[in-house]
Every structure is written in structure tokens, then in C-alpha cells.
Motif scaffolding. Sequence first.
Motif, PDB file in Angstrom:
ATOM      1  N   TRP A   1       3.512   3.723   3.629  1.00 24.79           N
ATOM      2  CA  TRP A   1       3.345   2.328   3.249  1.00 24.79           C
ATOM      3  C   TRP A   1       2.992   1.534   4.496  1.00 24.79           C
ATOM      4  O   TRP A   1       3.005   2.060   5.625  1.00 24.79           O
ATOM      5  CB  TRP A   1       4.631   1.789   2.600  1.00 24.79           C
ATOM      6  CG  TRP A   1       5.847   1.875   3.497  1.00 24.79           C
ATOM      7  CD1 TRP A   1       6.301   0.947   4.373  1.00 24.79           C
ATOM      8  CD2 TRP A   1       6.732   2.999   3.603  1.00 24.79           C
ATOM      9  NE1 TRP A   1       7.407   1.403   5.016  1.00 24.79           N
ATOM     10  CE2 TRP A   1       7.717   2.648   4.556  1.00 24.79           C
ATOM     11  CE3 TRP A   1       6.805   4.239   2.982  1.00 24.79           C
ATOM     12  CZ2 TRP A   1       8.746   3.505   4.915  1.00 24.79           C
ATOM     13  CZ3 TRP A   1       7.833   5.086   3.333  1.00 24.79           C
ATOM     14  CH2 TRP A   1       8.792   4.727   4.275  1.00 24.79           C
TER      15      TRP A   1
ATOM     16  N   ARG B   1       0.825  -1.205   0.000  1.00 25.56           N
ATOM     17  CA  ARG B   1       0.000   0.000   0.000  1.00 25.56           C
ATOM     18  C   ARG B   1       0.868   1.267   0.000  1.00 25.56           C
ATOM     19  O   ARG B   1       0.861   2.056   0.939  1.00 25.56           O
ATOM     20  CB  ARG B   1      -0.944   0.009   1.199  1.00 25.56           C
ATOM     21  CG  ARG B   1      -1.957  -1.134   1.208  1.00 25.56           C
ATOM     22  CD  ARG B   1      -2.817  -1.081   2.420  1.00 25.56           C
ATOM     23  NE  ARG B   1      -3.587   0.159   2.482  1.00 25.56           N
ATOM     24  CZ  ARG B   1      -4.343   0.531   3.518  1.00 25.56           C
ATOM     25  NH1 ARG B   1      -4.421  -0.268   4.576  1.00 25.56           N
ATOM     26  NH2 ARG B   1      -5.002   1.660   3.494  1.00 25.56           N
TER      27      ARG B   1
ATOM     28  N   SER C   1       3.776   2.788  -6.860  1.00 17.46           N
ATOM     29  CA  SER C   1       2.648   3.596  -6.405  1.00 17.46           C
ATOM     30  C   SER C   1       1.934   4.209  -7.609  1.00 17.46           C
ATOM     31  O   SER C   1       2.402   4.141  -8.743  1.00 17.46           O
ATOM     32  CB  SER C   1       3.154   4.716  -5.477  1.00 17.46           C
ATOM     33  OG  SER C   1       3.905   5.652  -6.238  1.00 17.46           O
TER      34      SER C   1
END
Length: 1665
Positions: free
Chosen positions: A761, A746, A828
Motif C-alpha cells: 500500500w 492503493r 483491494s
Amino acid sequence: MMSLPFYQRHHDHYDRAYRHKALQSTVSQYQKETKSKSAVYAQGSAAYARGSAAYRHASAADFSLESSAAYSHGSSAHNLESAAYSYGSTAYDHAAVQSKRSAAYSLDSEALSKSSAAYSHGSESINKLAAAYRLGSETYGLGLKDSNLMIEDQSYKMSPKAKRARQHLVSEDKENEAIDYSVPIFTGREVNISGITDTEEERIKESTAYVAKRNLFATGEGVSVSKVAKSVSEEEHHEKKSRKVAIRESAERVALKKTLEDTQAFHKKLNQDKLLHPPEFVIEPRSHTIWEKQNVKFHCTVAGWPVPRVTWYKNNVPIDVQAHPGKYTIENRYGLHSLEISTCDFDDIAQYRASAMNVKGEVSAYASLVVKRYKGEIDASHLHAGTFSMPLSLGVTPHGFASRFEIKFIDKFEVTFGREGETMSLGCTVVISPDIKRFKPDIEWYRNGVLITPSKWVQMHWTGERASLTLTHANKEDEGLYTLRVVMGEYYEEYSGYVFVRDADAEIPGAPGAPLDVQCLDANKDYVIVSWKQPAVDGGNPILGYFIDRCEVGTTHWTQCNETPVKFARFPVTGLIEGRSYIFRVRAVNRAGVSLPSRVSEPVAALDPADRARLRSHPSAPWTGQIIVTEEEPAEGVIPGPPTDLQVIEATKNYVVLSWKPPGQRGHEGIMYFVEKCIAGTEDWQRVNTEIPVKSPRFAVFDLSEGKSYCFRVRCCNSAGIGEPSEATEATVVDDKLDIPKPPGRIMPTRNTDTSVVVTWTEPPDAKELVGYYIESSVVGSGHWEPCNNNPVKGTRFICHGLVNGEKYIFRVRAVNAAGLSEFSQDSEPIEVQAAIAAPSPPYDITVLESVRDSMVLGWKQPKATGGTEITGYYVNYREVIGGVPGKWREANIKAVSERAYRIENLKENMVYQFQVAAANLAGVGTPSLPSKPFKCEEWTIAVPGPPHDVTYTEVRKDSLVLLWKEPVYTGRSPIAGYYIDMKETEAKEERWRSVNEKPLQKKFLKIAGLTEGVSYVFRVRATNQAGVGRPSDITDPVVAETRPGTKEVVVNVDDDGVISLNFECDQMSPNSKFVWSKNYEPIEDDSRLDIDSKGGKSKAVFKNLGEDDLGIYSCVVTDTDGVSSGYTIDEEEMKRLLALSHEHKFPTIPLASELAVEILEKGEVRFWLQAEKLSGNAKANFVFNDKEIFNGEKYKMKVDQHTGLVEMIMDKLEDKDEGTYTFQLQDGKATNQSSLVLIGDVFKKLRDEAEFQRKEWHRKQGPHFVDQLGWEVTDECNVMLKCKVANIKKETHIVWYKDTREIMVDEEHDFKDGVCTLLISEFSKKDTGIYEVILKDDRGKDISELKLTDTAFADLMNEVCRRIALSATDLKIQSTAEGIRLYSFVTYYVEDLRVGWVHNDTQIRFTDRVKTGVTGEQIWLQINEPTPQDKGKYTMELFDGKTGHKKTVDLSGQAFDEAFAEFQRLKQAAIAEKNRARVLGGLPDVVTIQEGKALNLSCTVWGDPTPEVSWLKNEKSFVSDANCILKFEAGKNVSFTISAVSTHDSGKYSLVVKNKYGTETSDVTVIVITVSGQTDTAKHTVSISGQSQNNITVPKKKKATTMSKPQQEKEKKDIKPHVDEIIATEETSDSKEIPRVEKEKNTENNQQTEKKTHGKAAAARTVP
């Protein structure tokens, strides 16, 4: 005796009324004891402080001696007394503390009893110290004369049983009498902290005393802390009370309760109306200075009826107890009000106010609180116990009563980027106010929250104004967040900035970056574990492993510890030598090669941990890098037992690390260990270290098979033998126990600033021992990844700096632990680097622009921070204010308003309102502004206009700005006629406002010039109408007159098509910035005349058809920036210039830097050229001659250089047919131009001749030739040198000189080393006139240079020669001669062209026989014969070289003349004597040889005046005439000598002597008579003797002459020394026709010349009559 403190002096009755009788008795006894003791000042000297510990123990011991038996029982009673007393005592707040102290004393009573013996000794020393301190207390008081505080010597000698003492009152006349200081019981302190004085002024003086003594107390001297007091958190111990004590306490409680009930009943019966009176502070709260984390309590007593309500304030803000639970405690006990503040810190430094209020009025009392931190070594527990004493200096703030410092950072360091190996410096300028001398701040630097200490890698510097930190050799370990903390007293401020350190360039391309953060763990005698962090850069190839190097401290030799690379980021290094220190470094390796080494670790010693701890606690010598370990002599050997607690602490694919504890049974000698291994499930044990036992209880086992399971055990050994093995470990599989982490997830980038992005993250699942994370970024579409950090960061959030604004980036993250680096996370989402937006800050300066009966118009200023995007609108709220109490807020507008002025309607007339405004943007609605001041809604009826509003400034420069405003909403009773602008400096007073314009302005903008650079100004605007000048607008925000770096201006441009445009650039734009153009500072709404195009950071306003309608001021403002703006004025002149330039661009011509020109090149070639100012790559040229185009070929060489704009044509030779007109035609796109050159007639002929000459010159220079033609110069010796400079010479080159076509023979050959040929002509004169030539020749050719030295040229040369000769003339000298006096000077040589003149006393001399001049050799002289006194005076010799005259002067007068004249007289007489002396003129030979029997006849002539006497000598004896020899002297001049027949007897030397009064001369002749058979060797001279035969004789002979007597000769030797110059006399003959021979001698040192005197002879024999 001492006076009471201010709070007891006037309210002593308060203490007496509320004291318990038993306690009053105790105080009385205490006061009596105090009188008999030495009073000691509360803040002791250093000596007092050193004895304080013994003193406190002595105090407690003394207390225990008097009441140790009863104290344990009496303490409980004392607790009850304290509790009961607290209801009426002013010290209720300290009763609990005193109770706990009593309990603590009861616990320590036994221990204190043991210390009683120390009291007597301690008291003696205390008394001595107190006496010594009193001597210095007078000077240390500083304002405490009238209120010196004396306290007891800290021993509470309370009676074992409280006595009932009757109350006594102090009479009115004795109230101000000085009495002993009574310690108020309510203070509850063992020692009163100093700092209580009558006035604030004395308190300031007390603070000054602290500053003066700060250095003394800062050292810690004089501070001694006793640990008698126990923490309040200790458990209280209760003792059983005796029956007698319990009964006494019960009786006291009943009596007190009855007294209170009677008092209350009495007050109820009174008439309340007669007792009403306003509040009055009986005792005011006092100021406190305490230590950090202490508790403090403010007390006050208030009288008044009805009972006043007391409210406590902090800095005029009411204290809310509920908002700070546990922080504040407010109590009211029978009129005693208190405020207790717990655990004070620096935020509690403030002014506190107690406000008492009832129906009769309100009154306030103030007190200050100062919280201090002590930097000495004091146990923190004593600071909170509240029972120790402090010196005065420690109880005052460093700066008196100021609450805190203000610390600001200026010129701050920003995010910094560096590279390994570079020197980096961070710095900040620190401004601290107030500035206190000798109280300096502490400067601290932190990296990632860890304090940095100076080292060889880090240097810190503080100049007093600027703090700096220098990384002398940056490494990736230095990367991180750096924080500068400035600590000033108890307050500090911080500033932080991130520092990034990139890898240094690899020595091998593709090699990985260097590892970092090398550390040594678990060091033992021969073993250490080295750990490191993996680098972020792998060089494009995966890292295969790492090499570990070690180096012994003190050497430079590095040894590699592992043969094969290890992947795990920890490695056990064995084989160390016990007692020696080592440093380590790590290198990474991949397929490309080995990286640079990491930064070396800190030194680590190979020691047993117990030895290391012992050495650290008891260092015996400075650290030298090596520790010498000595072992004790072994005692009787005991076989050690088995080790214990054996376990595997680390297992990898390469090694297994074992750890154990030494055995309990080990004897007195050292032990060592053997490690054994076996495969799990078997009993086949193998010894691992077969040769050398292990000294450390750690061991790394290598060479294990990966994947197999092993068991291990250890044996101890010493000199007595090998012990039993330990218990075996459980089966251990040889594999990495620590897995490489999984990639993080993430990845979320978010905007931060223009050059940074925040990346977050989530931690990878099942992650173990994470070291940190590496983040990488990549521009979308580039495929190139760059590391964002080079030192692993902890946490799951990082700010990536150094990004390009406007670019889109993607990010990825990977985790790091000792096992390695995880795979990269997923990329990302792309994010564009832009500043994040936020809600705007509040508007401010709300004002009313117009007011009517039911509405008001508000104006306000734009928020200072727009939040990164433009403001979309404003929301206005209002509320009614009735009786000073504001009501609820109401919304004035539901829809946002875009203007900064808004009319609020439906208001109530004559109602007071408050307003607030909130700004909104894309991020939302910002915080509302502070409420405005109250405004009354009423009809404005004034005649003058209201205030202008929205006054702003733009185009700020160092000496000017433009002020803008909007017209007033309320115009008054007549239209607005204009505006006045006022200005002043920001810090100036109100009366310093001055008007900018004298006449009202019609426009609503003004450019204000004449500002001073760097000065801050404020402005305001006033409107005027027929009624007058209205109220001024709100003043603007302060603005500093400065041109900020990077400021750009609007630039006008005319493109190639003639289009006129205004252009503006901005490099400070935010993502939401826009270009806003205006004309005359009004928005441009008509686009029919102007097109505006904005892209990126550039904007262009293009005029469609520039005309008079477009005249005006054009301004461009960039929104969402810090005031970026610029303007450009187009007036009529500028418009004409732009239109002319536009026409020129529409119909362009190529501008020429130079027109067509011609020049002759070195070889005689002719070059035609011109140069254009600028040419493009498509430019071309046509060449035309006489209207016909010519082309590049053999005759014409043509060239066009577009870069330089040079166009040229070269012709090899210019002929007659080339006469005409030449034209160059240029074309560059649609631009053209041409230039012509006419070459006809004389112009052409001159150019042709010059070209031909240059051609010949070039050919001439191909061989030996002259660079400088033949010329002349005159040397210092007045010789003439002919010289020329030649070139292109070789050895075979010859040089020949000619004069008038005749060769000049030169002895020396020229070597041509210096390229100069010379011919020297000495004593140059007219005979040297002529034509000189010099010829150079060799096989390459020849060259001739000619010099004519005739006529004018010769005259010029002779003038120079004469000038040099004249300059060489010596000073005039005086010489006496027999004829007179001679003046003379010497020159180098003389030529006839040098004209000589003589001047006597400024009159030209006319030459006669007596006075004449001449030149003899190099001597120029003036002869004065027979001088007379009229010849005295100044003589000047004038030498004229043809242009200039040169003079030499001598003074012939006075002594100089007298001496010269005397010498002349002497020489004259000597000349006469020489002329008339007797002499032999000639005739006699020197030697005569004659045969025997022959006749000899000799004759000669003599002369003299008077006639001399003649005599003969033979063999020096007188000789007279006889028959054989006849001597005759006839006619006074003829002398004869005749022998008729010579014989051998006649041989001998004959001398003729002639003599008169002037002298004598002798002539000798030798006669040799030989027989007929004889021989002679003498040269013969044959003469005829008596006409019979010939004889050989020698003719020349010397004559001896004596002319003077000896005294005369000595007199002649004396020199004549005149005053002016040396006189040299020369003796001459009297014959006037003789020319005397002059011998000269030159003295080079003294520049003097002298003459040698000689006696001259006649040039020829003179015939004497």
C-alpha cells in the motif's frame, strides 16, 4: 642463535642487494643491539601482556631520549630515505605506512619524552617477564623448534644519522649457518605476527596450539593494546628539513638514479637469446592471518627472461581489479609484485595464487589468507593501524586453516500462530561442519531485527544440536519476524519465521482487545508519560478510550490513574512519589466493557534524570525496585531565578504538557515550581498547582476548556521564597495537535505461497508520527473481517499468512498513530490464494544421444524447479569450440520443443560443440544451463546401441519405486533386444553398481522392490542388441526410499450402479497441477475404454466396459508436485473380482450382519430380531407369520432402527397358536433381503417352556428372592455351614429354616446386610442327613430354596467334612501308660465316616488284644500293651476321607522307644501299688450325733493285699478296746466300733487307720454326744444301732490314703522326654474294667496337647470277699 626464516635462508642476497646503505647500517646496529637484549617471544604470556602497555611507552621513551632533539627534523629525512629505498627494497608497500608513523612520532615526541622516566622501571619488569616466559616457551612452541621467532623488545633504536656501511657477503659455506634473525625491512611492521613456519604441517600445529590456549586468551588476559600508533587518516604534519639533511637526500637520489641507468644500459647490450629462461619465484608469497577490516599485502619476486607476466588468482579465479574498485591493488616494482587487499572481511578468506608466465613456461606460487575477528575488548582503531602485537592464539583461525564453517538448519520452525497467554516454542536443529570440539557457536535470537535477551517472558535453550526459544506467556508484543542467527567464529547463518499472536478470548463478549507495547517516557521525580499502541480488534464497537493503571514495585495493588477514558495513546501520570518505582498497564474500553489489561511495562523510577544517570553510572547496590533519595542540607537560602526554555511539548483535548529548564541561579538547595496559566490576551494569571509545588521540570495541565487559547508561565521556589516568573509561552489552543492519519491508499495484493499473500500500500498523505499499520482480510462474499496482524507493522508491505488455498480474499489497511486509528482503506481487488509462478531453473546433465556427420541428438534432465507451473518447452543453444576457445552462442531452435530430446542439424563434421538448454513456462524463459562438456560431431559407427535417455522414477515408497526410461535414439546395427537396469547406493563407489535384472527387459519400465527404507539410491539403464550391451544412460538423481507423510494410493471403487473406477486424491496440488493417467506407463490416448474426470484434488478414471483389453498397470501422476504418484494393477483375478462386485452392486441385496433369531427376554417375552450391516433412512421391513403379514399392535411390537440396522419384533406371550414360520422382509431402495425362522414341534415347545419359566422367574424376583440357591460349605472348624444369597429384602422380610419339613429354631435373627443367610451345623454327622429348606417371605410374596443332603449329596458333604477333619489332625505323639505305649493325634472332632488305619514299618497293623486302636473324644489312638523291642519302628496313621488319604507319622525307635518303655515300666509298678494298697472301702459316716446313754455301733469294710493292719485313734491319740468301747477286726476285712452306752466323754474325733506295705489310709468319724435336752444343727443320717433307736449321721466323707513314699512321689513327677514327641503318663487303677478319665489341655501356640495325671477311683464300690 636462531636460523633464518625460509624466505631469507635461501635468498639473503636479495635483501643485501636492495638495501640502502644507510638502512643497512641501521640494520647492522639493530642486530648488534638485539644480541645483547633478552629475546622475547612474539606472543607473550599473560604476564608479558600485562606489562605490554608500559613496555610500549618505555620503548617510545627510550627512542625519544636518544633522538628527541633531532627526531623532529630527522623524520622528514627518514621519510625521503624510505621513499628512495622503496624503489629497490622488498618493503616498498610499507614505506607509506612507515612515513605516516614517522610523522605521528614527531607529533608525539614531546609526549613521549615525558614518559622516558617510566622506561627504566618498565625495562626491568620486561626483562623479568621475558625470562619467565622463556621457561614456558618450549612447551608452547608445538612445532616451532626449528623456526622460533625472536624479535626485539619493540624499541626501534635507530641511529640519529644513517651511517654508510660497506656491503658484505655471506660465504657459501656459512649460508646455512644459524645466525641472528634479521628482520626484513620490507615487512614494515613494528612486530611480526606469528604464524610463519617452514611447512604447512607446522602451521597446522600452530593452529592446534591456538585451540589449546583458546580459553586463556579468550578471557582477555595478556592482551594489552597501546595507542601509540595513529590512524592513517590523521592529517600529516611536515617539519622543515635542515640543509644538511636535504643535501644528503639529494645525493642519494642521484646515486640511485645513476645505478639504475647503468644497469639498464648493461642489459641492452646483452644477447637476449642466451638469457632466455623460464619464470622462477625468487621469493614466494606467504600466507597471512589478519584481523577483520585490516589491509593485507602479498609479495613475491619473480625472475625470468623475457620478463614474466604475473597474474593473481583468488580460488583459481583471476582477480579483476576493475570489477572491484578500491578493493584490490596490483603493483609491479622492478620485479617485486604485490597484491594488496583493502578492508578484509570473511569473503576474502581464500587461497591466492600468483602465476608467472613467459615464452619459456609458467610457474605458480600459493598463499592462504585467513581473516579473524577478535571478541575481546580491543579498540577497533588499533586493528586497522597495523602496529600492535597479538598473542599467538589470536592470530590463528579457530579451526586451523579452514576458511569458513558450513551451517545448516534442519527441522525448522515455520510461520507460527498462537494466542495471548499460551506458551509458544520455536526451534531449529543446527548442523555445523566441520565440528570442532570446545569451539561452540553463539546462538542469537532477533525479533524484527532487535536482539532478544532472556527474561521472564522469553527463555532460550541450546542443547548443542538444537536451538529453541520459548515464549512462556505470549503477548501481542511478541508478534513479529523471529530470526535465529548461529555465529561460528567469524561466520554466521540466519533463518527467519514469522510469529502471529492473536488476542485472548475477552472476559466480556464484545470487549476490545488489550492494548500493547506499554512504555514509560520522560520520567521525572513525580511525573511520567505512559504511551501504548491501540489494539487491532475493537470487539465490534468503537473504542471509547483507555484506562491507565499503576502499581508500585513490590506490591500487588493496582491504582487507576484516570477517571475518564482517554483516547490519545499517551497520558501523563502525575502524583508519583520520588524515589519509588512503578509499573503501568493499560485497558481499552468500549460500549460492551473493558478489555483485558495489557502486558505490564518495564519498571520506572520516579527520579530526576540527572540522578538516574548518576545511579546508572555508579551503582551502589543491587536494584531493589525502590530508590531512597536523600537531599543535602540546605545552605543559606537564595531566591531562585526564573526557569528558562519554557515550552508546550504536547497538547491534546484533555491536557497540555509543559517543559522547562531549571534556572541558573538556584542556590545549593533543591527547588520546586509553581505553574500559572491565563487565557491568551489577558493578564489574569491563575496558579495551577496551588497546594503542592512541582518537583520535576515537567507538568501536565488538566481541566482546560477545549478550543480556548492559553498562556503558561512557571515560577521557582525554595525556602528563601518564590522567584520571578519565566517568560510566558505563546498562546496554545487546547486541541489535539496530532491528527488521526488518513487511510492508506492503493492496496495491492500479490500472490506469494499457497497460504499467504503479499499486500502493499502507499503511505497516507500528511501522516505524522505513524506507529504502524493494521491489515485485515476477508473471504469474498463472507462479510467477515479478520486481522492479519495484531502488532502494528512498519513499512508499506506485509505478508498475510494463514489463508486458505484456493479461496478469494480482499484486504484493507488502516494506519495507526498516538491520536488513533485511521479509517479503513478501500478494499483491494479480490485475489485467489495460490503460489506465485516464476521462471524455471536451468535443465542439467546434457548428453549426446546420437551423432552423425552433420547433426547430433541431445538429451537433458528436467529442471528441478518448474517455477510453480508446467514447463511449456525448451530452447537449445550451441557454439563451436576451436582450439579450446569457445565461440559465440547460436540458437538451435526458434520454436520451443516439448520433449527433452532434440536433434540439432546443419553441424560441421568433426567440429567440437558445446550446448546449453533453457526451459520456459508461463513466467518466461529461465536461466540457461551451464555449458555442456565439449562433444565432437562425428558419425557413430559402433554396433551396440546408444544410451537410453530420460530415465526417471515415480511411485517412490519405502521399499520400492518404478523406474521409467525411453529407448535410445541410436539403436546400433541391430534392433534393441532389451534393457538392463543397474543400481547402487548414492554414496557407494563405482564398483558397487549391481544389476537389478538378469534377463533383458522388453518393456521400458520396471518396479524395483526390496529397497531399504531411508537409503538413497541412483539408477541407470543400458540397452542391448545382438552386438552387445551399450553405454549406460546418465544416472538418475539420488532418490531416498521413503513413503512420505500423506502419501495416498490409487483406490478402485465400484459404485451402487456397478460402475468400476480408479480414484486418486492429492492434497499437495499447486494451482497448475494436473492429473495425468497412463496405462503401462504410456499416455492413454484411446478414450473409448476409459473416461477420466478430474475436479479439485480428486481424479477418477471410469471403465466403460471392463474386459481383457483393459488389463495392465494404471498409473496417475500429479504434475507440479514433489513426485506425487501412484499405480494400480488390474490382472485377470482382479478383473473377475471387480466384475463380480459390479454385478452385486447392480442387483444389490441388503447384507445381513445376523440372520433372523429368537430369544427370551427377562419377563418371558419373546423377541425375534435380525441385524443388517447398513440401512438407509428409507429402509423398511415387512413381518410375515405363516405366509400372512402381521402388523404392529397389542400382541406384536415391531421396530426398525436404520442407524444400527436392527429389525425386531417382540411378542408378550407365546401360545400354542403361535407355532409356525416367521419371516422378516427388508427393502432399502432397490436392495432387498429376507430371513425366516421355523418354530414347530419340540423347538417350539422348548421355547414356550423357557418363556413360561422366565415369566415365573420375573414374578418371583418382584418380592424377596434367592440370588444364589441354598448350598453348603465346610468351615475351618470342620463345621457345615448352609448359605444362600438373597435380594430385594426389607426389614419385614422373614427367613425360616426347615429340616425334613420341621422348622429349625434359630437363636439369632438375620440382618441381611450382606445379602447372605447362613445356618451353622456343628459336628456334622449322619444324624444330620435330610432335606433342608429356607423360606423368604413378606407381604410381597415368598421364595423357597431347597437343599437335599441325602445319598450322594450327603456323601459328598461328608467327604469334604472328613477331608477337613483329616487336615486338622495334629502330629502323632507318644504317651506311656500302665498298660503299655499309646500313639495318638487330636482332630477337631471325629465322625464314623472318617476311616482310620495304622501302618507299622510300611505294614498294615492287624489289631489284637495287645495292639488295638480307638477314639476317645477328639483323640485317635493306637494302644500297644506290654510293648516289646519288636514294636520299635515307624508308625503311620492314615486318615481316608472317602477320596484322599492323609498321613501322620512318628518314629518309635531308639531313644524315643527307650524312654517311653521306661516310663511304661514305672507306671505299671505304680498301678500295681495303687491296686493292692490298704484302703477303707466304706461304712463309716463323717459325723455321728447320738444322745447320751444310747449304744453306738459303727462298722466298715477294709481291704488290702497283704491284709492290712487296723488301729484306732481318738483325737489323734492311740485308742484301744476297753470295757466301754469294743473294737473288733474280723476276717481281715470287717471292722466294728461299739459303745454300749455313750456319754459325753465319748465325744470326739475317731480315726480308723489301715496299713500295709503298699500304703496307709485313714477314715475319720466325729462322734457328738448330747444330753437329752440338747439340740443339734447337723444334717442327720439315721441308722439303727443295736436295733434300739435311730440316729442322724452324715454319709459322705473323705479318706486319706498314703500310697507311696516321698521319694517315689518325686520320681513320679519327672517327665519322660523322648526324642520324637512329648510323652504324658497317666496313672490308672489296676481294675481293668475301669475307664480312666482323661483331662486334656490344648496349647494353641505350640500346637501341643498334654494330659493331666489323675488318680482314678472305682466307678462303684467293689465288694471285697
